[in-house]
Design an enzyme around this catalytic site. Structure first.
Site, mmCIF file in Angstrom:
data_model
loop_
_atom_site.group_PDB
_atom_site.id
_atom_site.type_symbol
_atom_site.label_atom_id
_atom_site.label_comp_id
_atom_site.label_asym_id
_atom_site.label_seq_id
_atom_site.Cartn_x
_atom_site.Cartn_y
_atom_site.Cartn_z
ATOM 1 N N ARG A 38 -51.146 57.367 -24.626
ATOM 2 C CA ARG A 38 -50.575 56.768 -23.366
ATOM 3 C C ARG A 38 -49.900 55.856 -22.687
ATOM 4 N NH1 ARG A 38 -52.328 59.291 -19.201
ATOM 5 N NH2 ARG A 38 -52.990 57.470 -17.954
ATOM 6 N N HIS A 59 -47.697 64.616 -19.555
ATOM 7 C CA HIS A 59 -49.176 64.432 -18.860
ATOM 8 C C HIS A 59 -49.689 64.134 -20.052
ATOM 9 C CE1 HIS A 59 -53.536 65.019 -17.770
ATOM 10 N NE2 HIS A 59 -53.501 65.376 -19.052
#
Length: 142
Positions: free
Chosen positions: A87, A117
């Site tokens: 992330r 993603h």
């Protein structure tokens, strides 16, 4: 931090820009191992199933259309704190808000075409990895 697995998708915009290798290099420099990978062109059904949690959101149809617009590369990353680390590498969803040097700041062009993603939690990672890979397709690298 625990050794974890997370799902990563290089989206159609980044595949079209031919930056797969540059993104893989960032994973590896962050000590994330690629333990499964495949290139595929998502069908409407696959994209709708993967993003089913967003079905009632106003952006759902555009998201599905974008994710089926060209090939994607789907991979499982493994390493210490892999979910958070991935992330951080990706940066903010909106590339205009992403920190310099993140994947989205460097390769994404919009909040929709945002290059990658990544799973957002351990529960999501488990579900998303299982959506694309059978256990026998994942190769632990120790």
């Amino acid at each position: 931090m625990a050794n974890e697995r997370t799902l990563s998708i290089i989206k159609p915009d980044a595949v079209a820009k031919n930056v797969i290798g540059e993104i893989y290099s960032r994973f590896e420099k962050a000590d994330l191992k690629i333990v499964a990978a495949k290139m595929m062109h998502l069908t409407q059904e696959q994209a709708e199933g993967f993003y089913a949690e967003h079905k009632e959101r106003p952006f759902f149809n555009d998201l599905v259309a974008f994710m089926t617009s060209g090939p994607v590369v789907v991979q499982v990353l493994e390493g210490e704190g892999a979910i958070l680390k991935n992330r951080e590498l990706m940066g903010a969803t909106n590339p205009k808000e992403a920190e310099a040097g993140t994947i989205r700041a460097d390769f994404a062009s919009s909040i929709d075409a945002n290059a990658v993603h990544g799973s957002d939690s351990a529960a999501s990672a488990e579900r998303e990895v299982a959506y694309f890979f059978n256990d026998n397709e994942i190769c632990p690298r120790g």
